[in-house]
Design a protein around this motif. Structure first.
Motif, PDB file in Angstrom:
ATOM      1  N   SER A  14       1.042  -1.106  -0.051  1.00 10.11           N
ATOM      2  CA  SER A  14       0.101  -0.103  -0.082  1.00 10.11           C
ATOM      3  C   SER A  14       0.852   1.342   0.132  1.00 10.11           C
ATOM      4  O   SER A  14       2.156   1.002   0.163  1.00 10.11           O
ATOM      5  CB  SER A  14      -0.887  -0.041   1.156  1.00 10.11           C
ATOM      6  OG  SER A  14       0.047   0.078   2.466  1.00 10.11           O
ATOM      7  N   THR A  15       0.307   2.320  -0.352  1.00 11.01           N
ATOM      8  CA  THR A  15       0.988   3.709  -0.297  1.00 11.01           C
ATOM      9  C   THR A  15       1.481   3.863   1.137  1.00 11.01           C
ATOM     10  O   THR A  15       2.554   4.431   1.427  1.00 11.01           O
ATOM     11  CB  THR A  15       0.067   4.722  -0.850  1.00 11.01           C
ATOM     12  OG1 THR A  15      -1.041   4.705  -0.187  1.00 11.01           O
ATOM     13  CG2 THR A  15      -0.009   4.504  -2.473  1.00 11.01           C
ATOM     14  N   ASP A  16       0.647   3.610   2.299  1.00 10.41           N
ATOM     15  CA  ASP A  16       0.958   4.020   3.452  1.00 10.41           C
ATOM     16  C   ASP A  16       2.351   3.362   3.743  1.00 10.41           C
ATOM     17  O   ASP A  16       3.065   3.539   4.505  1.00 10.41           O
ATOM     18  CB  ASP A  16      -0.062   3.345   4.500  1.00 10.41           C
ATOM     19  CG  ASP A  16      -1.291   4.461   4.308  1.00 10.41           C
ATOM     20  OD1 ASP A  16      -1.129   5.607   3.853  1.00 10.41           O
ATOM     21  OD2 ASP A  16      -2.490   3.986   4.730  1.00 10.41           O
ATOM     22  N   ALA A  17       2.334   1.661   3.308  1.00  6.77           N
ATOM     23  CA  ALA A  17       3.457   0.952   3.551  1.00  6.77           C
ATOM     24  C   ALA A  17       5.035   1.528   2.999  1.00  6.77           C
ATOM     25  O   ALA A  17       6.022   1.632   3.674  1.00  6.77           O
ATOM     26  CB  ALA A  17       3.213  -0.413   3.158  1.00  6.77           C
ATOM     27  N   LEU A  18       4.639   2.215   1.869  1.00  8.51           N
ATOM     28  CA  LEU A  18       5.895   2.867   1.252  1.00  8.51           C
ATOM     29  C   LEU A  18       6.089   4.022   1.968  1.00  8.51           C
ATOM     30  O   LEU A  18       7.466   3.952   2.154  1.00  8.51           O
ATOM     31  CB  LEU A  18       5.461   3.047  -0.198  1.00  8.51           C
ATOM     32  CG  LEU A  18       6.578   4.130  -1.012  1.00  8.51           C
ATOM     33  CD1 LEU A  18       7.803   3.238  -0.994  1.00  8.51           C
ATOM     34  CD2 LEU A  18       6.045   4.713  -2.285  1.00  8.51           C
ATOM     35  N   ALA A  19       5.181   4.958   2.510  1.00 10.11           N
ATOM     36  CA  ALA A  19       5.828   5.955   3.192  1.00 10.11           C
ATOM     37  C   ALA A  19       6.365   5.650   4.345  1.00 10.11           C
ATOM     38  O   ALA A  19       7.252   6.249   5.010  1.00 10.11           O
ATOM     39  CB  ALA A  19       4.234   6.698   3.610  1.00 10.11           C
ATOM     40  N   ALA A  20       6.099   4.564   5.061  1.00  8.18           N
ATOM     41  CA  ALA A  20       6.727   4.052   6.322  1.00  8.18           C
ATOM     42  C   ALA A  20       7.887   3.464   6.395  1.00  8.18           C
ATOM     43  O   ALA A  20       8.822   3.412   7.076  1.00  8.18           O
ATOM     44  CB  ALA A  20       5.607   3.233   6.934  1.00  8.18           C
ATOM     45  N   SER A  21       8.110   3.122   4.820  1.00  5.00           N
ATOM     46  CA  SER A  21       9.683   2.435   4.794  1.00  5.00           C
ATOM     47  C   SER A  21      10.775   3.310   4.536  1.00  5.00           C
ATOM     48  O   SER A  21      11.823   2.965   4.856  1.00  5.00           O
ATOM     49  CB  SER A  21       9.419   1.604   3.396  1.00  5.00           C
ATOM     50  OG  SER A  21       9.375   2.546   2.247  1.00  5.00           O
ATOM     51  N   GLY A  22      10.593   4.690   4.481  1.00  2.71           N
ATOM     52  CA  GLY A  22      11.562   5.496   4.258  1.00  2.71           C
ATOM     53  C   GLY A  22      12.344   5.504   2.979  1.00  2.71           C
ATOM     54  O   GLY A  22      13.351   6.090   2.938  1.00  2.71           O
ATOM     55  N   LEU A  23      11.806   4.728   1.944  1.00  2.04           N
ATOM     56  CA  LEU A  23      12.457   4.747   0.764  1.00  2.04           C
ATOM     57  C   LEU A  23      12.536   5.801  -0.272  1.00  2.04           C
ATOM     58  O   LEU A  23      13.497   6.115  -1.012  1.00  2.04           O
ATOM     59  CB  LEU A  23      11.985   3.509  -0.035  1.00  2.04           C
ATOM     60  CG  LEU A  23      12.165   2.143   0.465  1.00  2.04           C
ATOM     61  CD1 LEU A  23      11.611   0.970  -0.325  1.00  2.04           C
ATOM     62  CD2 LEU A  23      13.430   1.618   0.650  1.00  2.04           C
ATOM     63  N   VAL A  24      11.389   6.462  -0.091  1.00  3.90           N
ATOM     64  CA  VAL A  24      11.408   7.966  -0.818  1.00  3.90           C
ATOM     65  C   VAL A  24      11.668   8.863   0.028  1.00  3.90           C
ATOM     66  O   VAL A  24      11.358   9.607   0.821  1.00  3.90           O
ATOM     67  CB  VAL A  24       9.738   8.231  -1.140  1.00  3.90           C
ATOM     68  CG1 VAL A  24       9.676   9.203  -1.867  1.00  3.90           C
ATOM     69  CG2 VAL A  24       9.247   6.813  -1.762  1.00  3.90           C
ATOM     70  N   GLN A  25      12.993   9.326  -0.552  1.00  2.00           N
ATOM     71  CA  GLN A  25      13.826  10.375  -0.171  1.00  2.00           C
ATOM     72  C   GLN A  25      14.046  11.729  -1.249  1.00  2.00           C
ATOM     73  O   GLN A  25      13.697  11.038  -2.649  1.00  2.00           O
ATOM     74  CB  GLN A  25      15.060  10.070   0.422  1.00  2.00           C
ATOM     75  CG  GLN A  25      14.952   8.894   1.638  1.00  2.00           C
ATOM     76  CD  GLN A  25      16.176   8.541   2.367  1.00  2.00           C
ATOM     77  OE1 GLN A  25      16.992   9.385   2.726  1.00  2.00           O
ATOM     78  NE2 GLN A  25      16.358   7.346   2.644  1.00  2.00           N
TER      79      GLN A  25
END
Length: 855
Positions: free
Chosen positions: A205-216
């Motif tokens: 989910s998009t929430d999981a991506l946000a929590a992963s810290g991958l998008v910087q």
């Protein structure tokens, strides 16, 4: 007497009707003598009909399932940035919107013992707008991706379970987020529209991506905004409005009418290649047609002489056999069309899980019609000249079966007719081709091969004529057979030459590719690529990598993404670009900036900027790609980077060694171009002596120490490419087999065409005391010499062709492979000697009295 009266000279219309009646009457005896003719036409027609029908089936399915393949009516893709508020307002006005984010990252086990590269895709609750995602076990997508306490749900491709050694229900780490694997993906509706991936899919989910810290800042992320048009608006109109209202958005827009352009283009290119191979089989078969028609008309010398004695004009005689040839050609074409129509249905059973093909039976009239036209033109082009020679059969042939009249060219109308049919055949091939330049080169090579093969046959005959006298009677007879009048030399050399040359070409291309992928390339290529390295991480990353691979050479460059919008102010979408250069303009490209020229490049034109340059933006362009795009020094290139349009002047061209798999870019900008722009870093490490254990330890250290950095092991990517090349090679070998089968048929036809002369020779020699074993040895020597001569030509022609394709087109190292050479010689000798002796066996058993009676 009725036939005698009908044959008397009469008006043209009546002559045609009479010729038609006599042709039908004479065909009551069956198709004897035309079986090879039938097989040649049917084989080539089936290949062309089948390949183009399958291509139309796949591309038609892509077009009809566009919404499902795109998972929307229209998609707006942005790289490395999300849509602005103004852009979101525009997108929301279209209807329902689904937002997804795609990037490559590393998934690892919670204990850090193993990790794997994944193609990560994060979706919102609206996904998919069209189609459905199927998983095992079956469950609603929202439930599979839902958050449970501190962990998120995810779905994975089955391959990821195998690589990490886990099962459904286990946990993995994605960046700093914990993901529970709730199932495996059976079908992802928009997978084909998103292109080929080197790693297994991980869907969260998009929430999981946000929590992963991958998008910087500077991360290489693709944001897709897919819309379902609810207000009945025109999709093309929406696209036009988006381009006009947001000219600097830099987004890539794709509609459901063209959901998978790269796949469609690749299928079209590959079908063109297979069509050209099928056309080769048809042209090679055309030689068989000529041989079969010549053998058939040769057996009808007495009948033709009878017609002439009864007063039939030569034109009526020609029309009689022209009608018969057309009848037989139509039968062969129909047989070929039946098999060609079945090919998509059979192939669909194997491709249904890979490509969007219909498993039901379908007919594709345009593909079948094109194959029919190829078949008719081939039959006419290669049958006209033997018909012209039959026109010259004298009436005296009625009284002497063995004719000794000198062979001569047909009259000019027949030469013109054959030339016109060949021109139409070539024109049709070029007109229907995806890349007309390649088709013209291909047809030119075929024509050149015919000329060279004719020269080879003349050379072999000349050498045989000047050969010293040998003691062996059988060998002496074989050498004489090669250069005597009416020898089989031209027919056999031409029959085998094209098919074997094509086989050698494809085998050498395949062998060079495999050797490069499994041998030389991995030795020169980096061990790893590291992507999405943040500026704050670069020092620590370098230190950790030097500890893991102390002998490794580390190369780091800044990395951005940009899409070319215009050259000299002209929109690239309105330019005509050759297929070889289209990839540069398709989507976003990696770009960088540098003070100094990259070490694996060579400046070919222009000058590099100084280290402290601070003038207008400059760009260095790859020489090969610039040539394909028609660029020159001083041209202006407009690129969209992070939503900004930047125009730079081409300062120089440089060669790029793409085959090295090192860090390479089509465009390298002067440093001042992106002053202050946020970006990540790209790095490689090269250590040819690193062991598998050292590489594994380095990968584990980087993944655990910097979970947001994406690590790509080059050898793993090469394994995937090698598997794809293997699958492609299987299709290429199957296509080459078609041409080889055509060569076998043509060779059989050539030998059958010379049977009458062979029977005469065998009977005379046996009468003079020659034994059957002597004749068999003589014919074996003859066929072996011809096969060896043809194999030498095939090795030379195939070697040059393969070198051109591998070295000039693929820009890879090319070398001659001796095992391929040996196999080709064995095939040539086995085919010529084996087929020759099979055809000769019946000749040797011929009774002497009937033949001697006709002399």
């Amino acid at each position: 007497m009725r036939i005698v009266a009908d044959i008397a000279p009469q008006r043209f219309g009546s002559s045609v009707a009479l010729a038609f009646r006599l042709a039908l009457r004479e065909m009551r005896g069956g198709l004897k003598g035309f079986y090879i003719f039938l097989a040649c036409i049917a084989l080539g027609t089936a290949a062309i009909a089948g390949v183009n029908s399958l291509s139309q089936s796949i591309t038609g399915s892509i077009a009809s399932q566009g919404r499902e393949l795109l998972a929307g009516d229209i998609r707006f893709q942005l790289n490395n940035r999300v849509a602005t508020e103004e852009e979101k307002t525009f997108l929301d006005g279209m209807g329902a919107i689904s937002v997804s984010s795609s990037l490559r990252s590393m998934a690892r086990l919670p204990d850090g013992s193993n990790q794997a590269l994944v193609e990560l895709k994060a979706v919102d609750g609206a996904y998919p707008l069209y189609g459905s995602l199927q998983s095992e076990p079956a469950a609603p997508l929202s439930a599979s991706l839902a958050k449970d306490g501190t962990q998120f749900g995810g779905l994975v491709a089955p391959l990821l379970l195998e690589r990490l050694g886990i099962k459904v229900g286990d946990d993995i780490l994605l960046g700093t987020a914990r993901i529970r694997v709730n199932g495996t993906i059976l079908r992802e509706p928009d997978a084909l529209s998103e292109g080929f991936g080197f790693a297994p899919r991980l869907l969260v989910s998009t929430d999981a991506l946000a929590a992963s810290g991958l998008v910087q800042q500077g991360s290489l992320v693709e944001y897709g905004y897919k819309a379902r048009i609810d207000n009945g608006a025109s999709v093309p109109l929406i696209r036009k409005q988006a381009e006009e209202q947001f000219p600097s958005a830099g987004w890539s827009i794709r509609t459901s009418a063209n959901a998978a352009p790269a796949l469609t283009a690749n299928i079209t290119r590959f079908s063109q290649f297979l069509t050209l191979v099928g056309l080769t089989a048809l042209i090679v078969g055309g030689v068989g047609v000529a041989n079969a028609v010549r053998a058939f008309l040769d057996s009808k010398r007495g009948v033709i002489a009878t017609f002439k004695c009864l007063g039939a004009p030569a034109s009526v005689v020609v029309m009689i056999y022209l009608f018969q040839i057309l009848f037989i050609a139509l039968i062969g074409i129909v047989i070929g069309l039946v098999f060609g129509a079945l090919i998509p249905y059979v192939a669909a059973q194997f491709l249904a899980g890979i490509l969007p093909v219909s498993t039901g039976f379908q007919l594709f009239p345009s593909a079948l019609g094109m194959a029919s036209l190829f078949g008719v033109l081939t039959a006419l082009a290669f049958a006209i000249l033997p018909l012209g020679r039959a026109r010259n059969v004298p009436a005296t042939a009625l009284f002497r079966e063995q004719g000794f009249e000198r062979a001569r060219l047909p009259s000019w109308p027949y030469l013109v007719g054959a030339g016109l049919c060949l021109a139409l055949l070539g024109g049709l091939a070029i007109l229907t081709a995806y890349d007309r330049y390649i088709s013209m080169v291909f047809l030119g090579a075929i024509a050149f091969a015919f000329i060279v093969l004719r020269g080879v046959s003349v050379l072999v005959s000349a050498l045989a004529r000047r050969a010293p006298r040998v003691k062996s009677p059988a060998l002496r007879l074989a050498i004489g057979n090669i250069h005597r009048p009416g020898a089989l030399t031209p027919s056999v050399v031409l029959s085998l030459g094209l098919g074997l040359a094509l086989l050698v070409t494809l085998a050498l291309i395949d062998g060079n590719l495999r050797r490069e992928l499994t041998g030389n390339l991995p030795e020169r290529a980096p061990n790893f690529f590291f992507v999405d390295i943040q500026g704050t991480e670069i020092d620590g990353f370098r230190s950790l990598l030097q500890t893991s691979l102390p002998d490794g050479k580390i190369i780091e460059v800044p990395m951005l993404r940009g899409r070319i919008l215009a050259f000299n102010g002209v929109d690239v979408g309105k330019m005509t670009v050759p297929p070889s250069g289209q990839w540069v303009l398709r989507g976003d490209r990696g770009i960088t900036y540098a003070k100094n020229m990259p070490e694996n490049s060579t400046l070919t034109e222009g000058e590099w900027w100084t280290a402290d340059y601070n003038g207008e933006p400059l760009v260095s362009f790859s020489e090969e790609e610039a040539g394909e795009l028609g660029l020159k020094i001083g041209d202006m290139v407009t690129v969209n980077v992070l939503g900004r349009n930047i125009t730079a002047k081409i300062a120089n061209f440089r060669t790029v060694e793409w085959e090295s798999l090192s860090i390479n870019f089509v465009m390298v900008f002067s440093p001042n171009t992106f002053a202050g722009a946020p970006h990540a870093w790209l790095a490689t490490v090269i250590d040819p002596n690193a062991t598998a254990e050292q590489e594994s330890a380095a990968l584990k250290a980087i993944t655990n120490g910097y979970p947001t950095i994406t690590s790509v092991r080059v050898k793993d990517a090469l394994d995937i490419i090698n598997e794809l090349v293997g699958q492609l090679a299987t299709a290429i070998r199957a296509a080459a087999a078609v041409a080889l089968v055509a060569s076998v048929l043509v060779l059989a036809g050539a030998l059958a065409a010379g049977n009458r002369a062979r029977i005469h020779d065998a009977v005379v020699l046996k009468t003079l005391g020659a034994t059957r074993s002597t004749l068999i040895r003589a014919f074996s020597y003859e066929y072996a010499i011809l096969g060896l001569s043809t194999a030498i030509f095939a090795l030379f022609a195939g070697g040059v062709s393969a070198w051109f394709v591998v070295s000039r087109i693929m820009t890879l190292p090319s070398s001659f492979l001796p095992d391929v050479a040996g196999l080709t010689v064995v095939i040539a000798l086995a085919m010529t000697v084996g087929i020759g002796l099979v055809g000769t066996w019946r000749v040797l058993g011929q009774k002497a009295a009937p033949v001697l009676r006709e002399l």
